[in-house]
Scaffold this active site. Structure first.
Site, PDB file in Angstrom:
ATOM      1  N   GLU A 266      -8.702  -4.762   4.985  1.00  0.00           N
ATOM      2  CA  GLU A 266      -8.464  -4.528   3.559  1.00  0.00           C
ATOM      3  C   GLU A 266      -7.257  -5.322   3.058  1.00  0.00           C
ATOM      4  OE1 GLU A 266      -8.846  -0.489   4.936  1.00  0.00           O
ATOM      5  OE2 GLU A 266      -9.509   0.077   2.934  1.00  0.00           O
TER       6      GLU A 266
ATOM      7  N   ASN B  89       0.869  -1.181   0.000  1.00  0.00           N
ATOM      8  CA  ASN B  89       0.000   0.000   0.000  1.00  0.00           C
ATOM      9  C   ASN B  89       0.899   1.222   0.000  1.00  0.00           C
ATOM     10  OD1 ASN B  89      -1.803   2.038   0.439  1.00  0.00           O
ATOM     11  ND2 ASN B  89      -2.818   1.080   2.190  1.00  0.00           N
TER      12      ASN B  89
ATOM     13  N   ARG C 128      -2.703  -2.036  -3.459  1.00  0.00           N
ATOM     14  CA  ARG C 128      -3.873  -1.181  -3.352  1.00  0.00           C
ATOM     15  C   ARG C 128      -3.709  -0.049  -4.372  1.00  0.00           C
ATOM     16  NH1 ARG C 128      -5.158   3.467   0.812  1.00  0.00           N
ATOM     17  NH2 ARG C 128      -7.270   3.871   0.098  1.00  0.00           N
TER      18      ARG C 128
ATOM     19  N   HIS D 124     -13.041   3.334  -0.681  1.00  0.00           N
ATOM     20  CA  HIS D 124     -13.093   2.347   0.417  1.00  0.00           C
ATOM     21  C   HIS D 124     -13.768   1.053  -0.031  1.00  0.00           C
ATOM     22  CE1 HIS D 124     -13.092   5.799   3.616  1.00  0.00           C
ATOM     23  NE2 HIS D 124     -11.870   5.353   3.432  1.00  0.00           N
TER      24      HIS D 124
ATOM     25  N   ARG E 179     -11.044  16.119   6.270  1.00  0.00           N
ATOM     26  CA  ARG E 179     -11.836  16.473   5.073  1.00  0.00           C
ATOM     27  C   ARG E 179     -13.229  16.928   5.478  1.00  0.00           C
ATOM     28  NH1 ARG E 179     -10.807  10.980   1.935  1.00  0.00           N
ATOM     29  NH2 ARG E 179      -9.098  10.589   3.362  1.00  0.00           N
TER      30      ARG E 179
END
Ligand code: ADP
Length: 397
Positions: free
Chosen positions: A380, A9, A86, A175, A236
């Site tokens: 994940e 990742n 990823r 996601h 965010r």
């Protein structure tokens, strides 16, 4: 020594590795940070002592050093049998994971216009592992792929149609790997098959998104063209009035400054003026810090609104699932969110909620709740390892 599967990742200045055995049990992890800077370092698992990296170390150098440490510790004696990456944006090209070859790399490059901060760094991770392990089958797993099943009514913005046709302006959702994992786990815990299970999955980490999953398929999600839309997140803003851009321009704020503020100085950090970390915010709120309490209130209310909105996409609901660092660990945030949703008949059992569903197969709802509510830790990395192992079987020898 067993075969291994490596999961990569790659962030702009970081590189995370996870190493699994061929039964997909996790064997080790490593994280390199501050890449490209003088004080670049790496860490194996939860070890306190960092591994030294050369100053200004690149992703490639970090990968070499971390793999070397895996070897020295006897965690990985030969090249992995599969590598999974990823990749943030797969646009409309990738509806599922893809075995990496030249044309897949070109397609990931073509999607970079939609994710200029992410896809190019994901590609640098792919190039680093390709140069170190040229003979190992490598798979790209996309954050957007799971949401490619969204119907038009959910992915089209009400803007001039040419923006979609010419530039790909639409909602993609992110996601996806986490929501897909949660859909499978929820079905297992509820004793159902994934293809007949409908849930709302709330992934609440530093980034946050909610997805409606109908019969195992993503049908609506809160993130859009970029991961900025939707819920309040760590830094965010999530949704704002598009009229804000014009207003801020009239105040002399340049577009890139607006972008930076909404991505890096908004959300929980912006509202509280203190931190993007939910655990710290809860402590501050307990000590009477009003802006932190406001931040938590806005976070939970926006989340509840979105959960309500997701119900419009479902015919039946088998359960609402909380996951991600906040979703898995904060009984308070789950309770406050559910309190905003009483009209739908959700209710929690305080004791099960306090134990995060650990002794109740994830279940935290009360006996009189209209719907099951679950806490499920996301994974994940495991999803990526699984996909990489599966696709490596199809790789040309
Ligand atoms: P990322 O998206 O970077 O993977 P995580 O999923 O690890 O992030 O989530 C990080 C968030 O989870 C942080 O805001 C952190 O404060 C929050 N968190 C972790 N544990 C708790 C807790 N016990 N209570 C409240 N928030 C928590």
């Amino acid at each position: 020594m067993e075969d291994t599967v490596l999961v990569v990742n790659c962030g702009s200045s970081s590189l995370k590795l996870a190493l699994f055995d061929n039964r997909l049990q996790k064997r080790a992890s490593a994280l390199a940070e501050r890449l490209g800077q003088d004080d670049a370092f790496a860490r194996l698992g939860h070890e306190d002592t960092p591994l030294t990296l050369p100053p200004g170390a690149s992703h490639n150098q970090a990968l070499e050093s971390m793999v070397e440490v895996f070897r020295e510790r006897g965690l990985m004696n030969s090249a992995p049998i599969a590598i999974g990456h990823r990749v943030v944006h797969g646009g409309e090209t990738f509806r599922e994971a893809a075995l990496i070859n030249d044309s897949v790399i070109d397609a990931i490059e073509n999607c970079a216009a939609l994710a200029p901060l992410h896809n190019p760094v994901n590609l640098s991770g792919i190039r680093a592992t390709l140069s170190q392990f040229p003979d190992v089958p490598q798979t790209a797993v996309f954050d957007t792929a799971f949401h490619q099943t969204l119907p038009k009514r959910a992915y089209l913005y009400a803007v001039p149609e040419a923006w979609y046709q010419d530039w790909g302006v639409r909602r993609y959702g992110f996601h996806g790997t986490s929501h897909a994992y949660i859909a499978l786990e929820a079905a297992r815990l509820l004793g159902k098959t994934p293809a007949t299970t409908s849930i709302i999955s709330a992934h609440l980490g530093n980034g946050c998104s909610v997805t409606a999953i109908r019969d195992g398929i993503s049908v609506d999600t809160s993130m859009g063209l970029t991961p900025l839309e939707g819920l309040v997140m760590g830094t965010r803003s999530g949704d704002v009035d598009p009229g804000l851009f014009d207003f801020l321009a009239s105040k002399g704020m340049a577009a890139d400054e607006v972008h930076r503020s909404l991505n890096q100085r908004g959300g929980l950090l912006g509202l509280s003026g203190q931190t993007n970390d939910m655990r710290t915010l809860c402590e501050l709120a307990d000590h009477g810090h009003e802006p932190s309490r406001n931040a938590i209130d806005v976070f939970c209310f926006r989340l509840a609104r979105y959960i309500g909105a997701m119900m419009a996409s479902l015919k039946e609901l088998d359960g609402l699932v909380f996951t991600g660092g906040i979703g898995e660990n904060s009984a308070r945030i789950r309770q406050q969110t559910i309190d905003n949703l009483n009209i739908f008949g959700y209710a929690l059992n305080a004791d099960l909620n306090d134990h995060h569903g650990e002794y109740s197969d994830g279940r935290i709802e009360s006996a009189d709740s209209r719907y099951p509510v679950l806490v499920i830790p996301t994974n994940e990395e495991l999803m990526i390892a699984r996909e990489a192992l599966q696709l490596s079987d199809n790789a040309p020898m």
